[in-house]
Enzyme design. Structure first.
Site, short mmCIF file in Angstrom:
data_model
loop_
_atom_site.label_atom_id
_atom_site.label_comp_id
_atom_site.label_asym_id
_atom_site.label_seq_id
_atom_site.Cartn_x
_atom_site.Cartn_y
_atom_site.Cartn_z
N PRO A 244 1.13 -1.16 -0.08
CA PRO A 244 0.31 0.05 0.29
C PRO A 244 0.71 1.66 -0.53
O PRO A 244 2.19 0.94 0.38
CB PRO A 244 -1.00 -0.45 1.56
CG PRO A 244 -0.03 -1.31 2.16
CD PRO A 244 0.52 -2.18 0.74
N ASN A 245 0.18 2.60 -0.78
CA ASN A 245 0.73 3.44 -0.87
C ASN A 245 1.63 3.50 -1.94
O ASN A 245 2.38 4.93 -2.25
CB ASN A 245 0.80 4.18 0.85
CG ASN A 245 -0.19 4.66 1.41
OD1 ASN A 245 -0.67 4.69 1.13
ND2 ASN A 245 -0.27 3.93 2.53
N ARG B 205 5.32 11.13 -2.30
CA ARG B 205 4.78 10.42 -1.28
C ARG B 205 6.48 11.21 -0.67
O ARG B 205 7.73 10.01 -0.75
CB ARG B 205 4.41 8.77 -1.59
CG ARG B 205 4.44 8.59 0.38
CD ARG B 205 4.15 7.42 0.55
NE ARG B 205 4.42 6.86 1.39
CZ ARG B 205 4.60 5.41 1.97
NH1 ARG B 205 4.62 4.44 0.94
NH2 ARG B 205 4.71 5.00 3.40
N TYR C 193 11.67 8.44 1.01
CA TYR C 193 11.54 7.52 0.02
C TYR C 193 11.86 7.26 -1.76
O TYR C 193 12.10 6.85 -2.43
CB TYR C 193 9.89 7.06 -0.16
CG TYR C 193 8.80 6.75 0.98
CD1 TYR C 193 9.82 5.33 1.72
CD2 TYR C 193 8.27 7.25 1.27
CE1 TYR C 193 8.66 4.49 2.30
CE2 TYR C 193 7.45 6.65 2.66
CZ TYR C 193 7.95 5.32 3.11
OH TYR C 193 7.62 4.81 4.58
N ASN D 249 7.92 -6.07 -1.59
CA ASN D 249 8.04 -4.31 -0.18
C ASN D 249 6.69 -5.03 0.46
O ASN D 249 5.87 -3.65 -0.30
CB ASN D 249 8.40 -3.38 -1.09
CG ASN D 249 8.10 -2.07 -0.10
OD1 ASN D 249 8.25 -2.21 0.46
ND2 ASN D 249 9.01 -0.49 -0.62
N ALA E 180 3.24 -1.00 4.72
CA ALA E 180 3.43 -0.40 5.93
C ALA E 180 2.22 -2.22 5.98
O ALA E 180 2.68 -2.99 6.96
CB ALA E 180 1.99 0.13 6.62
N GLU F 10 12.65 -9.82 0.81
CA GLU F 10 12.30 -8.98 1.28
C GLU F 10 13.18 -7.14 1.57
O GLU F 10 14.40 -7.01 0.97
CB GLU F 10 12.03 -8.20 2.80
CG GLU F 10 11.05 -7.66 3.33
CD GLU F 10 11.22 -7.68 4.82
OE1 GLU F 10 11.87 -8.57 5.14
OE2 GLU F 10 10.47 -6.63 5.62
N HIS G 33 13.03 -2.97 1.02
CA HIS G 33 12.41 -1.69 1.80
C HIS G 33 13.06 -0.30 1.43
O HIS G 33 14.38 -0.84 1.35
CB HIS G 33 12.08 -1.75 3.26
CG HIS G 33 11.29 -2.65 3.65
ND1 HIS G 33 10.31 -2.02 3.95
CD2 HIS G 33 11.63 -3.77 4.52
CE1 HIS G 33 9.96 -3.85 4.31
NE2 HIS G 33 10.08 -4.17 4.37
N ARG H 215 14.30 4.37 12.06
CA ARG H 215 12.21 4.75 11.98
C ARG H 215 12.31 4.67 13.10
O ARG H 215 12.44 3.88 13.94
CB ARG H 215 11.59 4.22 10.53
CG ARG H 215 12.69 5.85 9.62
CD ARG H 215 12.59 5.12 8.49
NE ARG H 215 10.42 5.55 8.13
CZ ARG H 215 9.49 5.16 7.11
NH1 ARG H 215 9.70 4.59 6.07
NH2 ARG H 215 8.88 6.11 6.91
C1 DQA Z 1 8.46 0.66 3.20
C2 DQA Z 1 8.73 1.14 5.13
C3 DQA Z 1 7.51 0.94 5.48
O1 DQA Z 1 7.64 0.95 7.13
C4 DQA Z 1 6.39 2.13 5.26
O2 DQA Z 1 4.98 1.66 5.85
C5 DQA Z 1 6.44 2.32 3.77
C6 DQA Z 1 7.31 1.47 2.82
C7 DQA Z 1 9.77 1.05 2.01
O3 DQA Z 1 10.15 0.88 0.98
O4 DQA Z 1 10.93 1.81 3.27
O5 DQA Z 1 5.25 2.15 3.34
O6 DQA Z 1 7.98 -0.39 3.00
#
Ligand code: DQA
Length: 150
Positions: free
Chosen positions: A11-12, A19, A24, A75, A78, A99, A101, A108
C-alpha cells in the site's frame, strides 16, 4: 524460458515520487518498474511487477506465484509490520523470498522495526532506495543460477 520473478509492492507505494520524497526518494513506481525490467533482462530473468493497496490481493498473488514464478521480491510497505496473513502466504509458497524496503526501517519509528515478512524471507535489503530492488534481483539471479555475474 527465463525465470519469472514476482515483484510485489504494498500500500501507498503507488504514490512514490510525491509521497514523502525525503524518506522514499523522487523515483516513481513506474521508474522502479522500468529499472527492474532492465535489470531482470540483463540477469536472464523476467520481472512481473505489481502493486496493490489491498492486503487480500497481495495474499492471492503470493498463493498464485507457486504455479508460475521462481522467486518473490516483496516490499509489503505498511503490511510488513502488520500482516500475519501475508507472512503465512509467503511461508506457504515454497519459493525464495527477498524482502526490500526503500527506507532503513531500523532507523525509523519503533513500530517499523518488526517485520512479519522477514519471518518468511531469505534476506532483506533496506535503506538503499530503489537500488534495493536491483540488488534483490541480483540475489535472485544468483540463487537461481541464471547468471555468472550476480
Ligand atoms: C517501506 C517502509 C514501511 O515502513 C512503510 O510503511 C512503507 C514503505 C519502505 O519501502 O521503506 O510504506 O516499506
Amino acid at each position: 524460458m527465463s525465470h519469472k520473478v514476482l515483484i510485489l509492492n504494498g500500500p501507498n507505494l503507488n504514490l512514490l515520487g510525491t509521497r514523502q520524497p525525503e524518506v522514499y526518494g523522487r523515483q516513481t513506481l513506474a521508474d522502479i518498474e522500468g529499472a527492474c525490467a532492465r535489470q531482470a533482462a540483463a540477469l536472464g530473468l523476467q520481472a512481473d511487477f505489481r502493486q496493490s493497496n489491498v492486503e487480500g490481493e497481495l495474499v492471492t498473488w503470493v498463493q498464485e506465484a507457486r504455479a508460475g514464478h521462481a522467486a518473490i521480491i516483496v516490499n509489503a510497505a505498511a503490511y510488513t509490520h502488520t500482516s500475519v496473513a501475508l507472512m503465512d502466504a509467503l511461508l506457504a509458497c515454497d519459493l525464495p523470498v527477498i524482502e526490500v524496503h526503500l527506507s532503513n526501517i531500523h532507523r525509523r519509528e519503533a513500530f517499523r522495526h518488526h517485520s512479519y515478512v522477514s519471518k518468511a524471507a531469505l534476506g532483506m535489503i533496506c535503506g538503499l532506495g530503489a537500488h534495493g530492488y536491483e540488488l534483490a534481483l541480483a540475489a535472485v539471479a544468483r540463487l537461481l543460477n541464471t547468471t555468472v555475474e550476480a
